[in-house]
Write a protein that holds these residues in place. Sequence first.
Motif, PDB file in Angstrom:
ATOM      1  N   VAL A 146       0.864  -1.325   0.039  1.00  0.00           N
ATOM      2  CA  VAL A 146       0.008   0.027   0.050  1.00  0.00           C
ATOM      3  C   VAL A 146       0.871   1.358   0.011  1.00  0.00           C
ATOM      4  O   VAL A 146       0.703   2.216  -0.866  1.00  0.00           O
ATOM      5  CB  VAL A 146      -0.876   0.143   1.320  1.00  0.00           C
ATOM      6  N   PHE A 147       1.761   1.156   0.736  1.00  0.00           N
ATOM      7  CA  PHE A 147       2.569   2.459   0.980  1.00  0.00           C
ATOM      8  C   PHE A 147       3.585   2.688  -0.270  1.00  0.00           C
ATOM      9  O   PHE A 147       3.931   3.990  -0.627  1.00  0.00           O
ATOM     10  CB  PHE A 147       3.595   2.393   2.490  1.00  0.00           C
ATOM     11  N   THR A 148       4.064   1.603  -1.017  1.00  0.00           N
ATOM     12  CA  THR A 148       4.736   1.637  -2.017  1.00  0.00           C
ATOM     13  C   THR A 148       4.130   2.417  -3.204  1.00  0.00           C
ATOM     14  O   THR A 148       4.470   3.214  -4.039  1.00  0.00           O
ATOM     15  CB  THR A 148       5.605   0.416  -2.524  1.00  0.00           C
ATOM     16  N   GLU A 149       2.623   1.776  -3.426  1.00  0.00           N
ATOM     17  CA  GLU A 149       1.872   2.025  -4.416  1.00  0.00           C
ATOM     18  C   GLU A 149       1.428   3.515  -4.482  1.00  0.00           C
ATOM     19  O   GLU A 149       1.132   4.249  -5.583  1.00  0.00           O
ATOM     20  CB  GLU A 149       0.638   1.118  -4.524  1.00  0.00           C
ATOM     21  N   ASP A 150       1.198   3.960  -3.393  1.00  0.00           N
ATOM     22  CA  ASP A 150       0.473   5.385  -3.276  1.00  0.00           C
ATOM     23  C   ASP A 150       1.517   6.401  -2.401  1.00  0.00           C
ATOM     24  O   ASP A 150       1.496   6.412  -1.333  1.00  0.00           O
ATOM     25  CB  ASP A 150      -0.747   5.212  -2.371  1.00  0.00           C
ATOM     26  N   GLN A 151       2.065   7.045  -3.222  1.00  0.00           N
ATOM     27  CA  GLN A 151       2.927   8.091  -2.549  1.00  0.00           C
ATOM     28  C   GLN A 151       2.314   9.304  -1.919  1.00  0.00           C
ATOM     29  O   GLN A 151       2.866   9.909  -0.933  1.00  0.00           O
ATOM     30  CB  GLN A 151       4.178   8.691  -3.745  1.00  0.00           C
ATOM     31  N   GLU A 152       1.055   9.380  -2.274  1.00  0.00           N
ATOM     32  CA  GLU A 152       0.263  10.697  -1.479  1.00  0.00           C
ATOM     33  C   GLU A 152       0.072  10.194  -0.024  1.00  0.00           C
ATOM     34  O   GLU A 152      -0.188  11.012   0.781  1.00  0.00           O
ATOM     35  CB  GLU A 152      -1.023  10.549  -2.227  1.00  0.00           C
TER      36      GLU A 152
END
Length: 361
Positions: free
Chosen positions: A156-162
């Motif tokens: 999750v954290f890698t996919e979404d830098q926002e």
Amino acid sequence: MYSLVSPPLYISIFISSCFSRNNHNKLSASTMAACIQTKPISQNPNRSKIDDHVYDYAKLYRPSFQDYESCLPFSQIPEKMSGLSFVEDGDQDFLWRTMREEAKLDVEQEPILSAYYYSSILAHESLGRALANHLSMKLSDASLPSGSLFDLFVEVFTEDQEIMKCVRYDIVAVRERDPACISYVHCFLNFKGFLACQAHRAAHKLWSQNRKILALLIQNKVSEVFAVDIHPGAKIGRGILLDHATGVVIGETAVIGDNVSILHNVTLGGTGKACGDRHPKIGDGVLIGAGTCVLGNVKIGDGAKIGAGSVVIKGVPARTTAVGNPARLIGGKENPVKLDKIPSLTMDHTSHISEWSDYVI
């Protein structure tokens, strides 16, 4: 009490970029304010010797509320506020490097924590991986191994830098607004309000991908471990402080803006069994005091303040203060007192109280 900032953070700067009211995605001619501290630390002769070396790195102290409450008065900013700008488009790893330096100083002071700090901070190459590891260790159990949760959070954290940008804003928000927070790494490791908020960000991402079973599982684990119950459908902005956080309940259709501060035992709930859009909408810069209930699909305007123990069942205009059960506006409905500073940043819970009550002890 002075709080030191570890190297290489030599100065504490608060910058807020303001957005156009008509288009929140485009920066207007932005107003910026900086709270810059230049006073040297007053070295306490009674401090422990272990602290001596710290003074070689930093000659500044945490700005008090009085120091930075004058930053960005409402009269000088557009209606729509952005979040706390710490790392925007520049050095994304600056905060992480600062946290690693803080961790090294902590280990130097308390060697017994070496293994804990290494596995939690120093062994990881990025803030995202460290956060994924820390959350997985906190939320795992015998039937839900930490390795599985780690893989999920890293994904999750890698996919979404926002999400990671929001994480950085949240860490800085806690550090700046909570006088009990002594460092960024202290927030990261020990503040359950911060950890619950980041676990919710992962759960919300899964919920939006229709992976609702996993999202609800994370919600349940967070509720059990941190005593914070946030439905994965709730939308939360950045620069969020959940102070103490115990007993916070946020419903499925609730929306929370940027730079919001919420204390313990706050409920953003519905009013019954009705489905659909049924939970509060909290604007930017709002401060919600401890033990408050905001019920129903009501709007709390930007920069409003809700006093501790209040029960709010109607909308609260922007930049006003509501107190009581049922809540009423300080100054009255027709001519409420308007706040000229952002209450979620000043964390001022008592201003104008004399205009509402003559209560004395």
